[in-house]
Design an enzyme around this catalytic site. Structure first.
Site, short mmCIF file in Angstrom:
data_model
loop_
_atom_site.label_atom_id
_atom_site.label_comp_id
_atom_site.label_asym_id
_atom_site.label_seq_id
_atom_site.Cartn_x
_atom_site.Cartn_y
_atom_site.Cartn_z
N GLY A 27 -13.51 -4.94 -97.62
CA GLY A 27 -13.36 -4.94 -96.17
C GLY A 27 -13.16 -6.36 -95.67
O GLY A 27 -12.35 -7.14 -96.18
N ASP A 28 -13.91 -6.75 -94.64
CA ASP A 28 -13.81 -8.11 -94.08
C ASP A 28 -15.04 -8.94 -94.44
O ASP A 28 -15.42 -9.84 -93.71
CB ASP A 28 -13.64 -8.04 -92.56
CG ASP A 28 -14.81 -7.31 -91.89
OD1 ASP A 28 -14.94 -7.46 -90.67
OD2 ASP A 28 -15.57 -6.62 -92.58
N GLU A 29 -15.65 -8.65 -95.60
CA GLU A 29 -16.84 -9.37 -96.02
C GLU A 29 -16.51 -10.32 -97.17
O GLU A 29 -15.94 -9.90 -98.18
CB GLU A 29 -17.93 -8.38 -96.44
CG GLU A 29 -18.45 -7.55 -95.27
CD GLU A 29 -19.47 -6.53 -95.71
OE1 GLU A 29 -19.49 -6.21 -96.91
OE2 GLU A 29 -20.24 -6.05 -94.86
#
Length: 482
Positions: A397-399
């Site tokens: 994801g955006d991690e």
């Protein structure tokens, strides 16, 4: 004349036999290439499925951390947290909390009113999976299963235990929309020229029930891959939709060789009648021999290509396919090595957990292709900001994760260095992104875990940094420390 006929027949059968041999070699070569392509496709699908699942399921960690540190649950706090988790999850149908196995909190409530207040031991079709998760004290992913509120979903249940004694508190459950997950990853019974099937309902692997595609696919020569799920595995099977080595090329090749055999046989017949043509026929046979040697050399070269593809598959097992950064598996290994080095050298290590703000808005408004461009730009900015000895990884994801090693024995200096770098990272990531015709601002929330020679489980260190990141996000994007 009898000798001429016998020799003519021998030539026809010999060339035809060579043709059959060449067809077999060509078919085997085509099957190898096709098999390598299927392996590559399966590897990408498996990695995408695991990454998408992990990115969605990992959202629950902050909620678990909150529950385990509170003696009471205030609805005015729990309900906004459930709403936040629901909005961050791509495929989440609903999220619920069940203290004492009774579903007390659920978001969204609309459409799920009938589920509120359910007592899991009374639900015969669900209680065995719930009871197993509690007994094993591990999260489990159940399903896919038909949902009472309609549709098909995966149910992720996490048993929560409190205090030093590990007393059982209740469950956190997340329902994932299967169709949305499949669409995101690109999984379907027929996709990209492949037949696909998934087996292992409730994470039971090869012994489980097939829940996508044709069950008989597992009894063929399909490529089989294992998909890791919380508390179990799925089996992914894939094979070309038209079978291996399919094509009319081989039929034409076979006909061509037999025609060549007939022509050469007729030529040999003429040679016997006209000695002057004997040398011409010998030259033709020598040319065919050279062609066979060249074909053999070409076969040795698809083998080399297969080895290259196998190396790429090994790379995909440890690196994120989009950003080329180390993935969660490789990062945890490096974190373990960093723990050992920290203990030996008495030198601090900092683990920074980064989460992008406004990323979901970009994805929803402009599509995943634009979102992927931003993630690749973020990866480049992070790598250009840290030292070459530091590790930058993407969890999904955006991690993202940044690990700083060799910060020295003094905690204050190590903390100051990490704090300065965290500010640099936030400044760099906060600069405007130019994504084609789109300009976007995207800040980052950072949670930092600083340790020296700890023997904690690497997953726990990651969870601590993640919890600090959530605290930072609650403080409007500032850096939080653990």
């Amino acid at each position: 004349m009898i000798l001429a006929r016998v020799l003519t027949l021998i030539v026809i059968l010999s060339v035809g036999g060579v043709g059959e041999y060449m067809v077999r070699l060509e078919r085997q070569n085509a099957e190898r290439e096709q098999h390598s392509q299927v392996i590559s496709e399966v590897g990408q699908l498996r990695a995408a499925l695991e990454s998408e699942l992990n990115a969605t399921l990992f959202l629950t960690q902050g909620m678990i951390a909150y529950v385990t540190t509170r003696s009471t649950l205030e609805p005015e706090v729990i309900e906004p947290m459930l709403k936040t988790l629901y909005e961050y999850g791509r495929h989440v149908r609903n999220i619920g909390l069940a203290p004492g196995n009774r579903l007390t909190y659920i978001y969204p409530l609309a459409g799920n009113e009938k589920a509120l207040g359910l007592y899991y031991p009374d639900i015969k079709e669900q209680w065995p999976a719930v009871e197993r998760a509690i007994r094993e004290r591990k999260p489990r992913l159940a399903g896919p299963t038909q949902l009472k509120q309609g549709g098909v979903g995966l149910i992720y249940r996490i048993p929560v235990f409190l205090g030093a004694q590990g007393d059982y508190w209740g469950l956190l459950s997340m329902v994932i929309d299967v169709e949305s997950l499949y669409a995101r990853v690109g999984v379907a019974p027929n996709v990209r020229g492949l037949e696909l099937a998934l087996r292992g309902r409730d994470g039971t692997g090869s012994e489980g029930e097939t829940f996508l595609g044709d069950d008989s696919l597992f009894d063929t020569d399909a490529v089989i891959a294992e998909v890791i799920t919380p508390g179990g595995t799925w089996k992914l099977a894939a094979r070309p939709a038209h079978g291996r080595g399919h094509g009319s090329y081989f039929g034409w090749l076979r006909v061509g060789f037999w025609l060549v055999g007939i022509l050469l046989g007729g030529a040999l017949h003429q040679v016997l009648l006209f000695a002057v043509r004997r040398e011409q026929l010998s030259e033709q046979l020598r040319e065919r021999t050279i062609e066979l040697e060249q074909s053999h050399a070409m076969l040795i070269a698809e083998v080399d290509e297969r080895k290259r593809l196998e190396e790429e598959l090994r790379h995909f097992a440890f690196y994120d396919a989009l950003t080329r950064l180390p993935n969660r598996r490789l990062f945890l290994d490096r974190l373990h090595q960093a723990q050992l080095a920290s203990a030996r050298q008495r030198s601090h290590v900092a683990v920074m957990f980064l989460d992008l703000n406004n990323f979901k808005e970009l994805n929803d408004n402009h599509g995943h292709d634009i979102g992927d461009q931003l993630l690749m730009d973020v990866a480049r900015r992070l790598q250009s900001t840290v030292r070459e000895s530091d590790t930058v990884a993407r969890l999904g994801g955006d991690e993202f994760i940044v690990m700083l090693e060799g910060l020295g024995p003094e905690a204050e200096k190590a903390r100051n260095y990490a704090a300065a770098l965290a500010d640099d990272i936030r400044n760099v990531l906060g600069q405007e992104y130019v994504l084609g015709d789109i300009r976007h601002q995207c800040s980052a929330s950072i949670g930092v875990k600083l340790f020296l020679g700890t023997n904690e489980d690497p997953d726990q260190i990651l969870k601590d940094a993640d919890m600090e990141m959530y605290r930072a996000k609650q403080r409007s994007g500032r850096v939080a420390w653990g």
